[in-house]
Write a protein that holds these residues in place. Structure first.
Motif, PDB file in Angstrom:
ATOM      1  N   GLY A 150       8.060   8.497  -4.514  1.00 13.99           N
ATOM      2  CA  GLY A 150       7.226   8.142  -3.370  1.00 13.99           C
ATOM      3  C   GLY A 150       6.338   6.953  -3.643  1.00 13.99           C
ATOM      4  N   SER A 151       6.123   6.673  -4.934  1.00 15.86           N
ATOM      5  CA  SER A 151       5.294   5.523  -5.303  1.00 15.86           C
ATOM      6  C   SER A 151       6.161   4.294  -5.507  1.00 15.86           C
ATOM      7  N   ILE A 152       5.498   3.148  -5.665  1.00 17.79           N
ATOM      8  CA  ILE A 152       6.210   1.914  -6.032  1.00 17.79           C
ATOM      9  C   ILE A 152       5.859   1.533  -7.473  1.00 17.79           C
ATOM     10  N   GLY A 153       5.432   2.535  -8.256  1.00 19.21           N
ATOM     11  CA  GLY A 153       5.213   2.334  -9.671  1.00 19.21           C
ATOM     12  C   GLY A 153       3.783   2.000 -10.028  1.00 19.21           C
ATOM     13  N   LYS A 154       3.604   1.676 -11.308  1.00 17.31           N
ATOM     14  CA  LYS A 154       2.292   1.316 -11.833  1.00 17.31           C
ATOM     15  C   LYS A 154       2.196  -0.194 -12.004  1.00 17.31           C
ATOM     16  N   ALA A 211      -0.686  -2.451   3.309  1.00 18.39           N
ATOM     17  CA  ALA A 211      -1.603  -1.336   3.071  1.00 18.39           C
ATOM     18  C   ALA A 211      -1.000  -0.408   2.022  1.00 18.39           C
ATOM     19  N   ALA A 212      -1.881   0.187   1.205  1.00 19.01           N
ATOM     20  CA  ALA A 212      -1.409   1.023   0.107  1.00 19.01           C
ATOM     21  C   ALA A 212      -2.417   2.117  -0.200  1.00 19.01           C
ATOM     22  N   GLU A 213      -2.015   3.028  -1.064  1.00 15.98           N
ATOM     23  CA  GLU A 213      -2.895   4.044  -1.621  1.00 15.98           C
ATOM     24  C   GLU A 213      -2.740   4.017  -3.134  1.00 15.98           C
ATOM     25  N   LEU A 214      -3.787   4.392  -3.843  1.00 12.44           N
ATOM     26  CA  LEU A 214      -3.766   4.451  -5.307  1.00 12.44           C
ATOM     27  C   LEU A 214      -4.106   5.871  -5.729  1.00 12.44           C
ATOM     28  N   ASP A 215      -3.404   6.398  -6.740  1.00  9.34           N
ATOM     29  CA  ASP A 215      -3.788   7.709  -7.252  1.00  9.34           C
ATOM     30  C   ASP A 215      -4.540   7.565  -8.570  1.00  9.34           C
ATOM     31  N   ILE A 266       0.863   3.238  -7.340  1.00  8.29           N
ATOM     32  CA  ILE A 266       0.605   2.640  -6.029  1.00  8.29           C
ATOM     33  C   ILE A 266       1.599   3.207  -5.025  1.00  8.29           C
ATOM     34  N   TYR A 267       1.107   3.529  -3.844  1.00  2.89           N
ATOM     35  CA  TYR A 267       1.952   4.052  -2.774  1.00  2.89           C
ATOM     36  C   TYR A 267       1.860   3.096  -1.586  1.00  2.89           C
ATOM     37  N   PHE A 268       2.977   2.487  -1.254  1.00  2.00           N
ATOM     38  CA  PHE A 268       3.030   1.590  -0.095  1.00  2.00           C
ATOM     39  C   PHE A 268       2.961   2.425   1.169  1.00  2.00           C
ATOM     40  N   THR A 269       2.129   2.012   2.128  1.00  2.00           N
ATOM     41  CA  THR A 269       2.061   2.749   3.395  1.00  2.00           C
ATOM     42  C   THR A 269       2.635   1.954   4.560  1.00  2.00           C
ATOM     43  N   GLU A 270       2.186   0.717   4.758  1.00  2.00           N
ATOM     44  CA  GLU A 270       2.754  -0.080   5.843  1.00  2.00           C
ATOM     45  C   GLU A 270       2.366  -1.543   5.699  1.00  2.00           C
ATOM     46  N   ARG A 271       3.108  -2.388   6.401  1.00  2.00           N
ATOM     47  CA  ARG A 271       2.758  -3.800   6.487  1.00  2.00           C
ATOM     48  C   ARG A 271       1.748  -3.954   7.610  1.00  2.00           C
ATOM     49  N   LEU A 272       0.549  -4.381   7.255  1.00  2.00           N
ATOM     50  CA  LEU A 272      -0.530  -4.422   8.247  1.00  2.00           C
ATOM     51  C   LEU A 272      -0.198  -5.340   9.420  1.00  2.00           C
ATOM     52  N   LYS A 273       0.459  -6.471   9.134  1.00  2.00           N
ATOM     53  CA  LYS A 273       0.765  -7.419  10.202  1.00  2.00           C
ATOM     54  C   LYS A 273       1.808  -6.874  11.174  1.00  2.00           C
ATOM     55  N   GLU A 274       2.578  -5.864  10.736  1.00  3.14           N
ATOM     56  CA  GLU A 274       3.649  -5.349  11.577  1.00  3.14           C
ATOM     57  C   GLU A 274       3.293  -4.038  12.269  1.00  3.14           C
ATOM     58  N   LEU A 275       2.111  -3.483  11.982  1.00  5.19           N
ATOM     59  CA  LEU A 275       1.733  -2.225  12.622  1.00  5.19           C
ATOM     60  C   LEU A 275       1.788  -2.365  14.143  1.00  5.19           C
TER      61      LEU A 275
END
Length: 596
Positions: A391-395, A443-447, A452-461
């Motif tokens: 689910g993440s895009i790695g470290k 946009a992303a989240e960090l644990d 890093i977890y990618f959530t969405e492209r802000l420009k494309e929301l």
């Protein structure tokens, strides 16, 4: 950090590895190796020929071609002459080519095959470039006096005075010299030239050294466009590590040649694995019951091992015994479709569905999923061996700082971040923060463990009329992994529900039509058939169960043709130009919302 200039690093490898294969390409049905010494000679003669042709230090030179060994030879020759290499997608239209040539003030253009040469001829006729060098020797030069084949161009560089001039330029190499100008695809506006220098590349190499293990025994299959930062910087890294780079011109042929090439590493985009996953699942579904049961059991065993390794634990002897059997009965045969020798496979460029990722990890293909941008010299983060979180895009790579800004935008500060956009100081200022972080637009989240977890492209929301935000890439990725869907574009902005324009995979769809004895005269009739519409409705309903209700596609239209680069609907990196698509299919979109 490797302090040496990239060309100096190449010279070290040439001296060390001599006749060992550096590059490989298929010619007349045979795979021909090009040794390091030959590569070095081509680099030098190309640089010297450029000098003889009037090239000045820091002058920009374009490469407009599909992948081939001559692409890399020309690229390194430009750099050796202390020039700036400007890659241009081989599928670019004349207007796109003209824009880059003018913006970068390119006078000499390397081109690949006949389509690129014929486009470049028009720029010769209008006086926008002064010289063309053609990489493919089979191209008809059409009597153009300003054009020559690459081999002839190299011969012109075998000259003592130009060799002395090249040695002078070598003495002037600087790490802050501009190495390349890579133009972004321009999904929302005109392309921007990303400026990367030698210090960016050196920092990139050092970071990859700490995450990856690439060596002289490795072989990389170069199938993504060299005009894109991913394959381009990876090729530099492959050569820097002394590994072998194998070229194919048509990426659509990758699965046809991978068994012959037997790469140990290969960069790819998620779509390659999504399509492979769909085809494997379809074949399993049609297999005899015993084979389906065996496949399901082996997949579960593989997934158990992945989960145990992710948790940092050791597998039990019983699980290792089951894995031994699964290897011999199932996994080896599946991995053989990818050459049978892969060690790790970098994957980036779009969202990779978790179920697809887990499946290939379970069968023993080490997908090194990650994230990067042209503006960050490719990689920002990627998986570590075994210790990745699904689910993440790695470290983040060592030496890169990240944080979250407004709207959870991922911000990156690193010695690999670009110098800026060429001729665009305002655009550069807009993407850089006061403390030196690059705004990625994602946009992303960090644990707590640094994933890093990618959530969405802000420009494309997209914001629906009900006030809900829809991330189109999530919806498109969820549906697009289906083997019956070739392309998909979501529509939701200012609408009261989500709809989709879908380009079917006609090979799979026609196979299905034959299986139910469906009669039709043309593609349009096939797509309008009630049985086909019902079939797609059921598949879409099943596929999008994991999505929130407001994200789910309520209406769709099947299109008879693919989205096209020629019509401006997609970029050379296959990203959707949504505004153009919505304009092109205005009537079809309105029909979905007017008949509710």
């Amino acid at each position: 950090m490797p302090k040496l200039h990239l060309v100096q690093l190449m010279r070290e490898r040439i001296a060390q590895l001599g006749n060992k294969a550096a590059l490989r390409v298929q010619q007349d049905g045979q795979w021909r190796a090009i040794g390091w010494r030959t590569l070095g000679q081509a680099m030098d003669y190309c640089a010297q020929a450029l000098i003889r042709a009037g090239h000045q230090p820091t002058e920009m030179v374009g490469i407009y071609s599909r992948n081939m060994p001559e692409w890399t030879q020309a690229d390194l020759g430009i750099l050796a002459a202390r020039g700036v290499s400007v890659p241009i997608y081989p599928t670019s239209t004349l207007d796109q080519l003209r824009y880059i040539v003018r913006d970068a003030n390119i006078g000499l253009l390397f081109v690949g095959e006949q389509p690129q040469f014929d486009q470049a001829l028009q720029l010769i006729a209008s006086g926008e470039i002064r010289q063309i060098v053609v990489l493919d020797s089979d191209v008809d030069l059409r009597g153009c006096p300003q054009a020559s084949h690459f081999r002839e161009f190299l011969v012109s560089g075998n000259h003592q005075s130009s060799e002395q001039a090249l040695r002078l330029r070598e003495s002037q190499y600087q790490m802050d010299d501009l190495l390349t100008l890579i133009y972004t695809s321009g999904t929302t506006g005109e392309p921007k030239g990303v400026m990367l220098d030698y210090a960016n590349i050196a920092a990139c190499f050092e970071m990859h050294n700490q995450r990856l293990d690439l060596n002289e025994q490795d072989r990389s299959l170069c199938m993504l466009p060299l005009s894109h930062v991913f394959e381009r910087v990876w090729t530099y890294y492959v050569l820097y590590c002394g590994a072998e780079n194998v070229y194919i011109r048509d990426p659509q042929q990758v699965m046809e040649v991978i068994g012959e090439v037997q790469p140990t590493v290969m960069c790819a985009v998620p779509r390659l694995y999504e399509k492979a996953y769909s085809m494997i699942q379809a074949k399993v579904a049609q297999a005899p019951a015993l084979r389906r049961v065996l496949f399901g059991w082996a997949t579960r065993v593989g997934k158990q091992l992945v989960a145990i390794r992710q948790a940092g634990k050791s597998a039990s002897p019983l699980l290792y015994g089951q894995l031994w059997l699964a290897e011999r009965l199932v996994f080896r045969k599946l991995r053989a479709r990818f050459g049978g020798r892969t060690r790790f496979l970098p994957v980036a460029g779009a969202r990779l569905a978790d179920d697809v990722n887990l499946f290939f990890q379970a069968m023993g293909l080490n997908l090194k999923y990650g994230y990067g941008m042209t503006e960050t010299t490719a990689t920002v983060c990627c998986y570590e061996d075994c210790q990745f979180k699904l689910g993440s895009i790695g470290k983040v790579l060592s030496g890169i700082d990240v944080k979250l800004g407004e709207n959870n935008e991922l911000l990156v500060r690193s010695p690999t971040v670009m110098r800026g956009y060429y001729n665009k100081p305002q655009a550069t200022a807009e993407v850089m923060t006061a403390d030196g972080f690059l705004r990625t637009g994602d946009a992303a989240e960090l644990d707590g463990e640094g994933n890093i977890y990618f959530t969405e492209r802000l420009k494309e929301l997209m914001k629906t009329s009900n006030g809900k935000y829809v991330a189109p890439q999530l919806v498109e990725g969820t549906l697009g992994k289906d083997r019956f869907i070739e392309q998909i574009a979501i529509v939701a902005d200012a609408r009261h529900f989500v709809s989709a324009l879908i380009v079917p995979c006609f090979t799979s769809l026609e196979e299905y039509a034959r299986s139910i004895n469906l009669q039709y005269q043309c593609k349009s009739e096939l797509l309008r058939h009630s049985r086909v519409m019902e079939f797609f409705e059921s598949r879409i309903t099943e596929l999008q169960q994991e999505l929130a209700k407001f994200e789910q596609v309520k209406k769709f239209t099947l299109l008879p043709r693919a989205f096209s680069m020629e019509l401006g609907e997609i970029t050379p990196t296959m990203k959707l130009r949504r505004k153009i698509i919505e304009t092109q299919y205005h009537d079809e979109i309105e029909a979905m919302y007017n008949h509710v």
